[in-house]
Design an enzyme around this catalytic site. Structure first.
Site: not given
Length: 839
Positions: A429, A484
């Protein structure tokens, strides 16, 4: 060896590392993702490098201090002291392979060489002082609480602490008899002997690290490497407590099933365990395993991506403000419960990825890692100090990736989740925030390469990600790791050995933004086929992407899902099949299927869907917070909507199942053959080939095209493989599934410009408005001699969907942790399809 790394005078695990409990793990770094211990380099901080980072700092062991700032020549001398063969950098590290793939990166050759040097130096230092990268990443075997002969040993890195104790239920929270000792590298330790043959600290009892900082104040903190942490649910705003987790053998979960093999392409079901219940409450790992995993498998996904696994004190953060990195989120159960979930997934043929958050940490002091930097400098802390150590938009702390102990902590964290819980990979992330000093804030990223490789690049973070991917793929070659990243940094998805960052996939984050823009701001007649096609195919050559039309981001309160954008309030009043669908619902269900399918088929080499979006979940997600009076009402999934046979949600779910089944049968996502042959703005039709399948998307709101000519590569006979207009998917059944489509040659063989849409063959189809139909080429040898039945056609797909959607009852085999997919014979296929498409 750990000794010279500042911790111990003996190797961490003796002369060799402990064999992994995972049968497909291996130790070693000799694969394409890592530069092994080949030919290290001399470093010199040239002016360009000085400009890039401002300084050339390497955090490595020193005999006089915890870390030393060592200049380039000193590093070179340090590396080459014991081996003259390590004096120069070999061609393997000098040559940057990704420049061969993208010559446009040539002007930034020095940048790639510089960060490759930094990576090799760091890896060589780790190998020199820790034995190997793999051993370095087993810090959890020494730090935190571990059983050693005759007692429990606790170690904690807190270099700024003046005194330290371990306290807990076991000593009545009086640490006077459990004072810890500090070594020269800032590591505090204590051995607590067993009492009458029993551990002095009972399993599941509370423990904390108590230390005195510079101004003489004593503070209590949860141990940084704690493996379980809980909070008193009856006490408002209570801090978390660290728990000593060491269950007896009878209570430890034992894995029974091997990890499924790595699929050709991941079809990922993104899920949040806590909000997966149909009731307004927090769901458990075991309930998710028993109730939700069979649904995911029934929809033909091959991978589950779990969010919010690492402990976080604020539920509404969606798991992104991590407090305890080695601890399972206690809201949903214990570590053993999570192991049960993962083992159950493996038994169903599902791989499990973890959403890992190494981009930042919770700002909480009393129950987070942030509490360890009292009075510390950036060099002696997990985080940078000042503005560099704080993310102003996320209200969180930012790691110092150049720090030796931070590297140990984060790399060990990755190995911990892989080995202890058998995760099959990670979704990293917030990678954009890691890659740049500006963290992507107010940065539009136009695609200019200067935006990626400049003073704004955080090379420390890039090197950490290179080490992380090297480690993951070294100990688990079949791991799936995605990033991401909204910036699109070139090389992110290429192996480390080529000069890349080492990720297998990046998330195609621009695609959902494009769909939101179209649905919010453009009328149907304004939709551009060329722009849609371009947006979906706009990705770097040889860097794989995972495409998605919507993820959890688009489902959060303040935004709307695609289904909600399309149908809005009519989802509450018109979804019954017992009444005629309104034009809004007809349009909404049709476009919902088309948007998700074209995103899957054209947008990447993998596909992702967020929990509930497969059936058009009608509401957003709103986690309990002060603004909604701490309500769980919208922090759940209404599975009863898709389970109710007379509601139209079942149609979108059935089509989602068929999309995945199409890839299961034809492996088009893994195919490198992707050719868009037509983007007709007037007809509103997109035609493309993926693998040997031919896709026809008609976005026109009204026009039906009979005898519509589409190009293809291979000559022969084509039949329908998937039809969004089939009645089983809520369509009108206008496309015949038993028709044969014979190709005609186009133009002069070998002269593409004379062909039809640059394709050497063509055939004609019926294309109703707002439909998508996929055609496959019939292998004549597979046809049955008595008639034109085929086991590979849409008949099989539609029949499988009907069969799979017939009941959501768990078969006995699923309950017993086995998965035995039903095989449907050809005659049964025809019967079911005829019934499904019968007017």
């Amino acid at each position: 060896m750990y000794g010279s790394a500042g911790l111990f005078s003996t190797p961490l695990l003796g002369s060799s590392s402990t064999p992994s409990s995972r049968n497909h793990f291996k130790t070693g770094s000799g694969n394409k993702y890592c530069l092994a211990k080949q030919k290290p380099i001399r470093v010199s901080c040239d002016p360009w490098s000085q400009k890039l980072l401002g300084h050339c700092t390497f955090h490595c062991p020193s005999t006089n201090s915890t870390y030393g700032k060592v200049n380039g020549s000193a590093i070179s001398a340090l590396i080459t002291d014991d081996n003259s063969a390590m004096a120069t950098m070999g061609e393997d590290t000098e040559h940057i392979g990704i420049l061969d793939t993208d010559p446009g990166l040539e002007p930034f050759k020095d940048h790639f060489r510089y960060r490759m040097r930094r990576y090799v130096e760091q890896k060589e230092l780790i190998e020199k002082y820790e034995g190997s990268l793999e051993e370095f990443a087993q810090g959890y075997l020494k730090f935190g609480f571990n059983r050693e002969e005759g007692g429990i040993v606790y170690r904690e890195w807190a270099p700024a602490a003046q005194e330290a104790q371990v306290v807990g239920d076991f000593n009545g929270w009086d640490g006077s008899n459990h004072r810890m000792e500090k070594n020269q590298f800032g590591v505090w330790s204590i051995k607590i002997p067993d009492s009458e043959g029993n551990p002095a600290i009972p399993h599941n009892s509370r423990v904390k690290f108590r230390f005195k900082h510079g101004d003489g104040v004593w503070v209590d903190r949860i141990p940084a490497w704690i493996r379980y942490a809980t909070v008193d649910p009856t006490a408002f705003a209570a801090p978390y407590d660290g728990l000593y987790w060491d269950p007896p053998a009878s209570e430890r979960y034992q894995f029974k099933y091997p990890c499924p093999s790595k699929p050709n392409a991941p079809r990922i079901y993104e899920a949040h365990v806590g909000m997966s219940s149909s009731e307004p409450r927090v769901n458990s790992y075991r309930e998710f395993a028993d109730d939700i995993l069979p649904r995911i498998r029934a929809n033909n996904y091959n991978t589950v991506q779990l969010m919010a696994v690492m402990e976080h004190s604020y539920y509404a953060s969606f798991g992104y403000h991590v407090t305890n990195f080695f601890a399972v989120s206690s809201r949903s159960g214990t570590p053993e419960d999570l192991k049960y979930l993962i083992d159950k997934a493996h038994s169903l043929g599902l791989r499990v990825l973890m959403d890992v958050v190494h981009s930042h940490a919770s700002n909480n002091v009393t129950d987070g890692l942030n509490g360890f930097d009292v009075g510390q400098s950036s060099q002696d802390s997990y985080f940078h100090t000042g503005d560099r150590g704080y993310h102003k938009l996320w209200d969180s702390r930012l790691f110092n990736y150049a720090n030796w102990e931070v590297l140990r902590f984060l790399l060990s964290n990755l190995r911990w989740w892989l080995e202890e819980f058998k995760f099959d990979g990670f979704r990293f992330d917030g990678v954009t925030s890691m890659l740049y000093h500006h963290h992507g804030i107010n940065m539009p990223f136009t695609g200019n390469y200067n935006e990626y490789f400049s003073e704004a690049t955080d090379v420390d973070a890039v090197v950490y990600l290179m080490l992380a991917n090297c480690l993951i793929h070294s100990i688990f070659p079949d791991a799936t790791v995605s990033a991401e990243d909204v910036s699109g940094m070139p090389g992110l998805g290429r192996p480390v050995a080529e000069g890349g960052t080492g990720f297998d996939y990046r998330l195609a984050m621009a695609i959902p933004d494009k769909w939101i823009d179209y649905l919010k701001n453009k009328k149907d007649e304004e939709w551009s086929m060329k722009e849609i096609s371009s947006s979906l195919t706009n990705r770097r050559y040889a860097e794989k992407c995972i495409s998605y039309a919507e993820s959890h981001d688009q489902a959060l309160v303040g935004d709307k899902t695609i289904a909600f954008l399309l149908m809005d309030k009519e989802m509450y009043t018109g979804m019954s099949c017992l009444t005629d669908a309104s034009p809004t619902l007809d349009r909404g269900i049709s476009l919902h299927k088309m948007i998700h399918f074209i995103t899957m088929a054209l947008g990447g080499e993998g596909y992702l869907n967020f929990m509930g979006n497969e059936f058009g979940h009608p509401e957003w997600i709103d986690f309990p917070r002060e603004g909604n009076d701490w309500s769980y009402e919208k922090c759940r999934r209404q599975w009863e909507l898709v389970d109710t046979d007379h509601l139209r949600y079942k149609y979108m779910n059935a089509f989602d199942t068929a999309m995945n089944l199409l890839d299961e049968k034809f492996s088009f996502l893994a195919s490198t053959k992707q050719i868009v042959s037509s983007t007709d703005e007037e007809d509103k039709v997109i035609v493309f080939e993926r693998g040997d399948l031919v896709f026809v998307f008609n976005f026109h709101p009204e026009n039906t095209y009979d005898g519509y000519k589409v190009g293809c590569d291979l000559p022969g006979k084509y039949r329908v493989a998937l039809d969004s207009d089939a009645r089983v998917f809520g369509g009108q059944g206008r496309v015949g599934h038993d028709a044969d489509h014979f190709t005609s040659p186009e133009g002069i063989p070998g002269v593409p410009e004379t062909n039809f849409n640059n394709r050497p063959n063509s055939f004609k189809v019926l294309s109703p408005p707002r439909t998508c139909v996929v055609y496959y080429r019939v292998e004549e040898s597979l046809e049955e001699s008595d008639d034109h039945k085929s086991t590979g056609a849409n008949a099989t797909l539609a029949a499988d969907v009907v069969a799979e959607q017939g009941s959501l009852e768990e078969p006995a085999s699923v309950k017993d942790h086995e998965f035995n997919p039903r095989v449907i014979e050809g005659s049964e296929v025809e019967d079911v399809v005829e019934e499904a498409t019968d007017d």
